[in-house]
Design a protein around this motif. Structure first.
Motif, PDB file in Angstrom:
ATOM      1  N   LEU A 399       0.816  -1.217   0.000  1.00 44.50           N
ATOM      2  CA  LEU A 399       0.000   0.000   0.000  1.00 44.50           C
ATOM      3  C   LEU A 399       0.847   1.264   0.000  1.00 44.50           C
ATOM      4  O   LEU A 399       0.513   2.257  -0.657  1.00 44.50           O
ATOM      5  N   GLN A 400       1.994   1.243   0.705  1.00 45.86           N
ATOM      6  CA  GLN A 400       2.795   2.473   0.735  1.00 45.86           C
ATOM      7  C   GLN A 400       3.445   2.766  -0.607  1.00 45.86           C
ATOM      8  O   GLN A 400       3.815   3.917  -0.890  1.00 45.86           O
ATOM      9  N   VAL A 401       3.567   1.740  -1.459  1.00 45.98           N
ATOM     10  CA  VAL A 401       4.057   1.940  -2.817  1.00 45.98           C
ATOM     11  C   VAL A 401       2.905   2.319  -3.748  1.00 45.98           C
ATOM     12  O   VAL A 401       3.017   3.237  -4.565  1.00 45.98           O
ATOM     13  N   ASN A 402       1.777   1.640  -3.589  1.00 48.13           N
ATOM     14  CA  ASN A 402       0.691   1.795  -4.557  1.00 48.13           C
ATOM     15  C   ASN A 402      -0.108   3.083  -4.373  1.00 48.13           C
ATOM     16  O   ASN A 402      -0.704   3.567  -5.335  1.00 48.13           O
ATOM     17  N   ILE A 403      -0.158   3.635  -3.159  1.00 46.24           N
ATOM     18  CA  ILE A 403      -0.816   4.937  -3.022  1.00 46.24           C
ATOM     19  C   ILE A 403       0.073   6.070  -3.540  1.00 46.24           C
ATOM     20  O   ILE A 403      -0.342   7.223  -3.562  1.00 46.24           O
ATOM     21  N   PRO A 409       9.782   4.075  -2.253  1.00 44.63           N
ATOM     22  CA  PRO A 409      10.227   5.163  -1.360  1.00 44.63           C
ATOM     23  C   PRO A 409      11.536   5.775  -1.847  1.00 44.63           C
ATOM     24  O   PRO A 409      12.386   5.093  -2.428  1.00 44.63           O
ATOM     25  N   GLU A 410      11.686   7.067  -1.614  1.00 47.69           N
ATOM     26  CA  GLU A 410      12.911   7.744  -2.019  1.00 47.69           C
ATOM     27  C   GLU A 410      14.108   7.196  -1.229  1.00 47.69           C
ATOM     28  O   GLU A 410      13.972   6.827  -0.055  1.00 47.69           O
ATOM     29  N   PRO A 411      15.279   7.124  -1.837  1.00 47.36           N
ATOM     30  CA  PRO A 411      16.471   6.666  -1.109  1.00 47.36           C
ATOM     31  C   PRO A 411      16.784   7.599   0.060  1.00 47.36           C
ATOM     32  O   PRO A 411      16.587   8.816  -0.019  1.00 47.36           O
ATOM     33  N   GLU A 412      17.262   7.008   1.142  1.00 50.88           N
ATOM     34  CA  GLU A 412      17.711   7.818   2.283  1.00 50.88           C
ATOM     35  C   GLU A 412      19.167   8.242   2.062  1.00 50.88           C
ATOM     36  O   GLU A 412      19.732   8.003   0.989  1.00 50.88           O
ATOM     37  N   ASP A 413      19.780   8.879   3.081  1.00 52.35           N
ATOM     38  CA  ASP A 413      21.101   9.477   2.866  1.00 52.35           C
ATOM     39  C   ASP A 413      22.203   8.472   2.565  1.00 52.35           C
ATOM     40  O   ASP A 413      23.273   8.835   2.101  1.00 52.35           O
ATOM     41  N   ASN A 414      21.904   7.175   2.811  1.00 54.58           N
ATOM     42  CA  ASN A 414      22.882   6.139   2.473  1.00 54.58           C
ATOM     43  C   ASN A 414      22.611   5.518   1.103  1.00 54.58           C
ATOM     44  O   ASN A 414      23.245   4.527   0.725  1.00 54.58           O
ATOM     45  N   TYR A 418      13.747   2.254   1.923  1.00 49.85           N
ATOM     46  CA  TYR A 418      13.205   1.503   3.054  1.00 49.85           C
ATOM     47  C   TYR A 418      11.674   1.533   3.029  1.00 49.85           C
ATOM     48  O   TYR A 418      11.066   2.562   2.694  1.00 49.85           O
ATOM     49  N   LEU A 419      11.068   0.402   3.389  1.00 43.64           N
ATOM     50  CA  LEU A 419       9.640   0.337   3.623  1.00 43.64           C
ATOM     51  C   LEU A 419       9.372   0.517   5.114  1.00 43.64           C
ATOM     52  O   LEU A 419      10.214   0.185   5.951  1.00 43.64           O
TER      53      LEU A 419
END
Length: 431
Positions: A399-403, A409-414, A418-419
């Protein structure tokens, strides 16, 4: 049992007796394909009995049940797949052998190894009337739109390419982005297979359509837009789903205006796939945002109803409602009986091959969740069934991808993506 040898790998026959299976193995056969739905006649052994007899005889076994009036391309491909996997000569049977030979011959024509004009002569040479196969081919060649289904065995989902043979323009519906929850790996094998088909058929992608934010797989809509430039679209009630899951994920920065898509369709809104008229039906109940796409004579009904032997979709997700789903289904059943119905999932009851195409008339007459059942009966049946179901294993992943329209999700500083998992946010754990 009447039997007709088609070629070195295939014999078609009428109903065999279970006691015959050991003899088939001794005669060098490797597999049985049962093309007969259970319940046609009290005398037939049935799928489970045949499967058991085949196992005892050392034969592989496939269940590809069809009726002559409802054969689809998925059935033909299922029959071909069973032949390929057999590893040796095959006996395929129905009541008389006619349906088994039809499946074989139709596959030969679709793959270009036989001309449509050769079908009836081939049947006569084998003592079987194949006029129905010729009728099937005439109907298939006249259908608008053309529909190609892609079954994803990992999620039991079906993805579609829906094309206009006049303009060669197409829509892609409910594409899957591959995801392995054990390793966290994502992939594009399924989506790339769609792109390969589009290229091989000389099609131009005009739309990338999702019926709703899916709970059991990632959407490949964003990936396909990057590859094709085609606009992404979904129903306008997706904003309600975004607001609901924004709270579940504690995601205050999520844009809940649907701007992740290029087009938000409202109920009844018309559009086109090439020269073919299309429209949208708001079909909630499974989710708050579910829609049906009616394109020509084809309705893409997502998770409302399944194949006629499989009932209906669950209605216990956040925002779901069995009562609302019932009314959405009635809207679909109000379409003409001959409307082709394409579902979003198939869970292969009885171990049969994957299927995804029926008609409104078939659903109304034979679906056990619809035939002879009123609204109260449906709600009782659906809610009781839902209480036995665990949540889909990928719901919190997907759901966090499909909405977000299929965006990861955007890459973090590394540089890593992450989900995020909310704990104890959903009921339905299978303790």
């Amino acid at each position: 049992m009447s039997a007709v040898r088609v070629d070195e790998r295939l014999v078609v026959s009428g109903q065999p007796q279970l006691g015959d299976f050991g003899g088939f193995a001794k005669d060098g056969f490797a597999a049985i394909i049962n093309n007969r739905p259970d319940g046609e006649h009290p005398s037939q052994p049935g799928n489970e009995a045949e499967m058991d007899a085949a196992k005892k005889a050392g034969l592989s076994y496939s269940f590809v049940p069809v009726t002559g009036s409802s054969i689809t391309e998925a059935d033909i491909r299922g029959f071909q797949s069973a032949l390929r996997k057999a590893g040796g000569p095959v006996i395929a049977h129905c009541q008389s052998g006619k349906r088994s030979l039809m499946l074989f011959v139709l596959g030969e024509v679709l793959d270009g190894r036989m001309g449509a004009e050769e079908v009836q002569g081939f049947g006569r040479a084998h003592g079987i009337d194949l006029a129905a196969a010729s009728d099937w081919l005439r109907t298939w060649n006249s259908q608008r739109p053309r529909v190609k289904g892609f079954f994803d065995p990992r999620t039991s989902s079906i993805q579609y390419v829906v094309s206009d043979p006049e303009t060669q323009k197409c829509a892609i519906i409910d594409p899957v982005l591959d995801f392995d929850e054990k390793s966290g790996a994502t992939g594009t094998v399924s989506a790339d297979a769609i792109l390969s088909y589009v290229k091989s058929e000389g099609l131009e992608v005009e739309w990338i359509l999702d019926t709703h934010p899916h709970a059991d797989h990632f959407s490949a809509a964003h990936y396909l837009k990057q590859k094709t430039g085609a606009p992404m679209a979904i129903g306008d009630h997706v904003v309600e789903v975004q607001k609901l899951w924004q709270g579940i994920y504690n995601w205050p920065t999520l844009r809940t205006d649907g701007s992740q898509w290029d087009r938000l369709f409202s109920h009844g809104e018309p559009f086109k796939v090439g020269s073919i008229d299309a429209r949208v039906i708001f079909s909630p109940g499974h989710t708050l945002a579910s829609i049906t796409y009616v394109i020509g004579d084809a309705a893409f009904v997502h998770d409302t109803i399944f194949m006629p032997d499989s009932g209906s979709a669950r209605a216990d997700f956040p925002g779901g409602s069995a009562r609302v789903l019932w009314h959405s289904i009635q809207g679909i059943l109000s379409l003409p009986d001959t409307t082709r119905v394409f579902t979003g999932h198939d869970y292969q009851p009885g171990g049969r091959h994957p299927r995804w195409e029926s008609t409104v008339g078939e659903e109304r007459r034979t679906n056990p969740h619809l035939a002879g059942i009123d609204e109260a009966g449906f709600i009782t049946l659906r809610e009781a069934r839902d209480k036995t179901l665990a949540m889909p294993k990928l719901i919190l992943h997907a759901l966090q991808v499909n909405i977000m329209g299929g965006r990861l999700p955007e890459p973090e500083d590394n540089g890593q993506r992450y989900l995020k998992f909310p704990l104890n946010a959903l009921s339905g754990s299978p303790w």
